[in-house]
Design a protein around this motif. Sequence first.
Motif, PDB file in Angstrom:
ATOM      1  N   THR A 171      -0.009 -33.694   9.171  1.00  0.00           N
ATOM      2  CA  THR A 171       1.427 -33.835   9.163  1.00  0.00           C
ATOM      3  C   THR A 171       1.826 -35.250   9.530  1.00  0.00           C
ATOM      4  OG1 THR A 171       1.543 -33.166  11.460  1.00  0.00           O
ATOM      5  CG2 THR A 171       1.689 -31.433   9.810  1.00  0.00           C
ATOM      6  N   SER A 172       3.034 -35.587   9.206  1.00  0.00           N
ATOM      7  CA  SER A 172       3.513 -36.930   9.496  1.00  0.00           C
ATOM      8  C   SER A 172       4.485 -36.898  10.648  1.00  0.00           C
ATOM      9  CB  SER A 172       4.218 -37.516   8.261  1.00  0.00           C
ATOM     10  OG  SER A 172       5.405 -36.798   7.993  1.00  0.00           O
ATOM     11  N   GLY A 173       4.637 -38.056  11.266  1.00  0.00           N
ATOM     12  CA  GLY A 173       5.560 -38.141  12.384  1.00  0.00           C
ATOM     13  C   GLY A 173       6.989 -37.879  11.990  1.00  0.00           C
ATOM     14  N   GLY A 174       7.278 -37.924  10.694  1.00  0.00           N
ATOM     15  CA  GLY A 174       8.644 -37.700  10.240  1.00  0.00           C
ATOM     16  C   GLY A 174       9.166 -36.324  10.549  1.00  0.00           C
ATOM     17  N   ASP A 175       8.265 -35.354  10.784  1.00  0.00           N
ATOM     18  CA  ASP A 175       8.715 -34.004  11.075  1.00  0.00           C
ATOM     19  C   ASP A 175       9.473 -33.935  12.394  1.00  0.00           C
ATOM     20  OD1 ASP A 175       7.739 -32.769   8.782  1.00  0.00           O
ATOM     21  OD2 ASP A 175       5.714 -32.716   9.597  1.00  0.00           O
ATOM     22  N   ALA A 176       9.168 -34.854  13.305  1.00  0.00           N
ATOM     23  CA  ALA A 176       9.896 -34.866  14.578  1.00  0.00           C
ATOM     24  C   ALA A 176      11.360 -35.182  14.342  1.00  0.00           C
ATOM     25  CB  ALA A 176       9.274 -35.891  15.517  1.00  0.00           C
ATOM     26  N   ASP A 177      11.620 -36.020  13.357  1.00  0.00           N
ATOM     27  CA  ASP A 177      12.991 -36.391  13.054  1.00  0.00           C
ATOM     28  C   ASP A 177      13.722 -35.282  12.300  1.00  0.00           C
ATOM     29  OD1 ASP A 177      12.548 -38.910  14.215  1.00  0.00           O
ATOM     30  OD2 ASP A 177      11.721 -39.677  12.328  1.00  0.00           O
ATOM     31  N   THR A 178      13.004 -34.562  11.444  1.00  0.00           N
ATOM     32  CA  THR A 178      13.653 -33.524  10.645  1.00  0.00           C
ATOM     33  C   THR A 178      13.845 -32.231  11.417  1.00  0.00           C
ATOM     34  OG1 THR A 178      11.550 -32.710   9.791  1.00  0.00           O
ATOM     35  CG2 THR A 178      12.620 -34.482   8.554  1.00  0.00           C
ATOM     36  N   GLY A 179      13.138 -32.064  12.530  1.00  0.00           N
ATOM     37  CA  GLY A 179      13.244 -30.829  13.294  1.00  0.00           C
ATOM     38  C   GLY A 179      12.348 -29.731  12.790  1.00  0.00           C
ATOM     39  N   VAL A 180      11.427 -30.038  11.848  1.00  0.00           N
ATOM     40  CA  VAL A 180      10.497 -29.060  11.318  1.00  0.00           C
ATOM     41  C   VAL A 180       9.328 -28.902  12.285  1.00  0.00           C
ATOM     42  CG1 VAL A 180       8.872 -28.561   9.455  1.00  0.00           C
ATOM     43  CG2 VAL A 180      11.128 -29.473   8.922  1.00  0.00           C
ATOM     44  N   VAL A 181       8.995 -27.657  12.613  1.00  0.00           N
ATOM     45  CA  VAL A 181       7.886 -27.347  13.507  1.00  0.00           C
ATOM     46  C   VAL A 181       6.629 -27.140  12.673  1.00  0.00           C
ATOM     47  CG1 VAL A 181       6.963 -25.659  15.135  1.00  0.00           C
ATOM     48  CG2 VAL A 181       9.371 -26.328  15.254  1.00  0.00           C
ATOM     49  N   THR A 182       5.546 -27.817  13.025  1.00  0.00           N
ATOM     50  CA  THR A 182       4.294 -27.685  12.289  1.00  0.00           C
ATOM     51  C   THR A 182       3.347 -26.762  13.050  1.00  0.00           C
ATOM     52  OG1 THR A 182       3.440 -29.687  13.352  1.00  0.00           O
ATOM     53  CG2 THR A 182       4.491 -29.944  11.209  1.00  0.00           C
ATOM     54  N   ALA A 183       2.660 -25.890  12.304  1.00  0.00           N
ATOM     55  CA  ALA A 183       1.757 -24.905  12.904  1.00  0.00           C
ATOM     56  C   ALA A 183       0.498 -24.794  12.065  1.00  0.00           C
ATOM     57  CB  ALA A 183       2.444 -23.541  12.994  1.00  0.00           C
TER      58      ALA A 183
ATOM     59  N   THR B  72       2.908 -14.236  21.344  1.00  0.00           N
ATOM     60  CA  THR B  72       3.315 -12.834  21.349  1.00  0.00           C
ATOM     61  C   THR B  72       2.142 -11.912  21.648  1.00  0.00           C
ATOM     62  OG1 THR B  72       2.934 -12.487  18.981  1.00  0.00           O
ATOM     63  CG2 THR B  72       5.065 -13.391  19.625  1.00  0.00           C
ATOM     64  N   TRP B  73       2.425 -10.633  21.723  1.00  0.00           N
ATOM     65  CA  TRP B  73       1.465  -9.598  22.098  1.00  0.00           C
ATOM     66  C   TRP B  73       0.239  -9.573  21.196  1.00  0.00           C
ATOM     67  CZ3 TRP B  73       0.098  -5.530  18.874  1.00  0.00           C
ATOM     68  CH2 TRP B  73       0.831  -5.449  17.687  1.00  0.00           C
ATOM     69  N   ASN B  74       0.377 -10.015  19.915  1.00  0.00           N
ATOM     70  CA  ASN B  74      -0.761  -9.949  18.993  1.00  0.00           C
ATOM     71  C   ASN B  74      -1.370 -11.313  18.699  1.00  0.00           C
ATOM     72  OD1 ASN B  74       1.166 -11.064  17.324  1.00  0.00           O
ATOM     73  ND2 ASN B  74       0.893  -9.600  15.661  1.00  0.00           N
ATOM     74  N   GLY B  75      -1.005 -12.329  19.489  1.00  0.00           N
ATOM     75  CA  GLY B  75      -1.688 -13.617  19.390  1.00  0.00           C
ATOM     76  C   GLY B  75      -1.037 -14.639  18.492  1.00  0.00           C
ATOM     77  N   LEU B  76       0.084 -14.301  17.847  1.00  0.00           N
ATOM     78  CA  LEU B  76       0.815 -15.268  17.040  1.00  0.00           C
ATOM     79  C   LEU B  76       1.965 -15.846  17.857  1.00  0.00           C
ATOM     80  CD1 LEU B  76       0.961 -13.437  13.589  1.00  0.00           C
ATOM     81  CD2 LEU B  76      -0.449 -15.408  14.199  1.00  0.00           C
ATOM     82  N   PHE B  77       2.435 -17.015  17.453  1.00  0.00           N
ATOM     83  CA  PHE B  77       3.569 -17.614  18.140  1.00  0.00           C
ATOM     84  C   PHE B  77       4.869 -16.891  17.786  1.00  0.00           C
ATOM     85  CE2 PHE B  77       0.665 -21.291  18.222  1.00  0.00           C
ATOM     86  CZ  PHE B  77       0.760 -21.626  19.567  1.00  0.00           C
ATOM     87  N   ASP B  78       5.819 -16.965  18.703  1.00  0.00           N
ATOM     88  CA  ASP B  78       7.194 -16.559  18.419  1.00  0.00           C
ATOM     89  C   ASP B  78       7.830 -17.735  17.684  1.00  0.00           C
ATOM     90  OD1 ASP B  78       9.832 -15.842  18.370  1.00  0.00           O
ATOM     91  OD2 ASP B  78      10.102 -15.846  20.542  1.00  0.00           O
ATOM     92  N   PHE B  79       7.553 -17.821  16.389  1.00  0.00           N
ATOM     93  CA  PHE B  79       7.900 -19.004  15.605  1.00  0.00           C
ATOM     94  C   PHE B  79       9.403 -19.276  15.585  1.00  0.00           C
ATOM     95  CE2 PHE B  79       3.824 -17.706  13.659  1.00  0.00           C
ATOM     96  CZ  PHE B  79       3.127 -18.897  13.768  1.00  0.00           C
ATOM     97  N   GLU B  80      10.199 -18.208  15.513  1.00  0.00           N
ATOM     98  CA  GLU B  80      11.640 -18.398  15.349  1.00  0.00           C
ATOM     99  C   GLU B  80      12.282 -19.099  16.542  1.00  0.00           C
ATOM    100  OE1 GLU B  80      10.329 -15.573  12.444  1.00  0.00           O
ATOM    101  OE2 GLU B  80      10.082 -15.516  14.620  1.00  0.00           O
ATOM    102  N   ASP B  81      11.768 -18.876  17.747  1.00  0.00           N
ATOM    103  CA  ASP B  81      12.403 -19.407  18.954  1.00  0.00           C
ATOM    104  C   ASP B  81      11.930 -20.812  19.334  1.00  0.00           C
ATOM    105  OD1 ASP B  81      14.164 -17.377  19.452  1.00  0.00           O
ATOM    106  OD2 ASP B  81      12.815 -16.259  20.754  1.00  0.00           O
ATOM    107  N   VAL B  82      10.918 -21.323  18.656  1.00  0.00           N
ATOM    108  CA  VAL B  82      10.418 -22.664  18.988  1.00  0.00           C
ATOM    109  C   VAL B  82      11.446 -23.712  18.547  1.00  0.00           C
ATOM    110  CG1 VAL B  82       8.593 -24.363  18.605  1.00  0.00           C
ATOM    111  CG2 VAL B  82       8.029 -21.918  18.750  1.00  0.00           C
ATOM    112  N   GLU B  83      11.748 -24.616  19.453  1.00  0.00           N
ATOM    113  CA  GLU B  83      12.683 -25.702  19.144  1.00  0.00           C
ATOM    114  C   GLU B  83      11.932 -27.027  19.134  1.00  0.00           C
ATOM    115  OE1 GLU B  83      16.371 -25.688  21.397  1.00  0.00           O
ATOM    116  OE2 GLU B  83      15.950 -23.631  22.014  1.00  0.00           O
ATOM    117  N   LYS B  84      12.289 -27.893  18.210  1.00  0.00           N
ATOM    118  CA  LYS B  84      11.647 -29.209  18.124  1.00  0.00           C
ATOM    119  C   LYS B  84      12.276 -30.138  19.143  1.00  0.00           C
ATOM    120  CE  LYS B  84       8.686 -31.705  15.624  1.00  0.00           C
ATOM    121  NZ  LYS B  84       7.553 -31.385  14.792  1.00  0.00           N
TER     122      LYS B  84
ATOM    123  N   VAL C 127       7.844 -29.951  21.190  1.00  0.00           N
ATOM    124  CA  VAL C 127       8.515 -28.655  21.038  1.00  0.00           C
ATOM    125  C   VAL C 127       8.713 -28.010  22.407  1.00  0.00           C
ATOM    126  CG1 VAL C 127       7.734 -28.170  18.688  1.00  0.00           C
ATOM    127  CG2 VAL C 127       6.253 -27.577  20.613  1.00  0.00           C
ATOM    128  N   ARG C 128       9.643 -27.074  22.462  1.00  0.00           N
ATOM    129  CA  ARG C 128       9.917 -26.324  23.688  1.00  0.00           C
ATOM    130  C   ARG C 128      10.183 -24.871  23.317  1.00  0.00           C
ATOM    131  NH1 ARG C 128      15.863 -29.058  24.896  1.00  0.00           N
ATOM    132  NH2 ARG C 128      16.905 -28.247  23.029  1.00  0.00           N
TER     133      ARG C 128
END
Length: 539
Positions: free
Chosen positions: A29-41, A527-539, A521-522
């Motif tokens: 990924t590129s550093g530009g994602d920090a500016d766009t607010g896109v979360v990389t996983a 979650t209970w099954n080992g995946l992130f709570d993707f929707e609540d992650v903020e850049k 990110v913050r």
Amino acid sequence: MENALRSTRLQALLAAVVLLTGLGLTGCTSGGDADTGVVTANGGEPQHPLVPTNTNENQGARVVDRLFAGLKYYDNDGQAHNEVAESIQTTDRRHYRITLEPDWQFTDGSPVTAKSFVDAWNYGALSSNAQLQNWVFGSIVGYDEVSADPPKAQTMSGLKIVDERTFTVDLVRPSIDFELSLGFTPFYPLPEVAFQDMKAFGERPVGNGPYKFANPDAWQHNVQIDLTPNPSYRGNRPAKNKGLRFVMYQTHETSYADLLAGNLDLLDTIPNSALTSFQSDLGDRSIKRPTAQYEHIGFQPTLPHFGGQEGVLRRRAISLAINRQQICDTIWHGTKTPARDFTSSSLPGFDGALPGSELLRFDPDEARRLWAQADAIAPWSGRLEIAYNSDGGHQAWIDAVANSVKNTLGIEAQGTPYPTFKTIRDQIVGKTIRTPFRNAWQGDYPTMLNFLMPQYLSTSASNDIGYVNPEFDKVLNTALAAPTPEESYRLIAQAQQILFQDMPDIPVLDYIANAGHSDKVRNVALTWNGLFDFEDVEK
């Protein structure tokens, strides 16, 4: 010295990233994602087009569950809440009346109606559509007719549309799990456009979830998938970021190096090489949590030496030849625990002392005795190979399992790598794999039945090992119809005792998930099954 060693290891990892990127093996990924607010996983290539009823693996499901919204959804602790459903009414857990919230729509502007659910479920159950998640509809009246080969009906008689927002579901018998399961991937609705060309739809899905494809070419195969928030989403898990990018890596070492370098925001699997240092490397950005996941060794019935009673004896012997605790200590450094049953120790009703569970201990003498009994039926020949996907960080523990078996039983044994998760899954599902294989399960909803039904029920298309035992099916279906959780747990224990008798596959490890995130990110939670709570992650 410790800091210097970490620095040296980090330099080596970063050098590997540069090399692999130059070879085109990863989409950094590129550093530009920090500016766009896109979360990389981190992610991987989904095995199939993104159709909910045909998605039964981790990499596809993490995307599908962002694109679609079901009648219910699960919070971080696995509690179910209504999502598209306004109400789900039943007096006997057998007959259900489901009413939808008004004004839901798909991203193409078409409405989400009762028909959207009924048509999707009928599509998933119909045998001619060969959907991997067909088993979830098995309790609905009429499933037997549509799942027959060839089908005796095109739709399940237990589904009835009452009006645009209401439909009813009749089950063959009461179900203790049915309402809870309605947030599971194959129960999602589908728009009319899906049925015109389902394969093409799966390449560019039209959903009703918190995200949508960022553009028509959002899925760059083997590179990344880009999602953007869906402005028409009406549920309680809206995106709090400006989008998600699932980056497909060939190794977790590479993704971890990207995390340390600030080029990746979320990583749900820490590589073996960093297990002793990731908490120091990441500080409060490291995460550990017991989760509903397991690792097994699977065997398909056509495998030479593993059919009939000979196969039962050999699988038991191999199980007893695996020093699980040593593997957990030396390979996983206490971040995995030895399996004690065929489900997961984090689930309600788990019992780690079931009759038969002694087959999961390390007992070299008993292992050799059982192996000799199998040799008396048919002498062993050849080499025991255990297949695994190289892009999942599995080499070390599979090699350790093979070495434990080799040293205990005195046979040739080794791990056999496949380049990608998709490659090995295609052979497993196609029943063309010719060796034992790493077989894992990650909970879809938090019950033991969700682990046992798809993996071992004879009618399940997700039964990768081809296990068939009518007695097991009967007991498990009775557990599904139990009047109380306690009675269901008792019957599940009986069903697992049958599994221990047959030993259709070999439980090895339970998960304590290890994950991490960047300082960009913050509000990050696992979650209970080992995946992130993707929707609540903020850049």
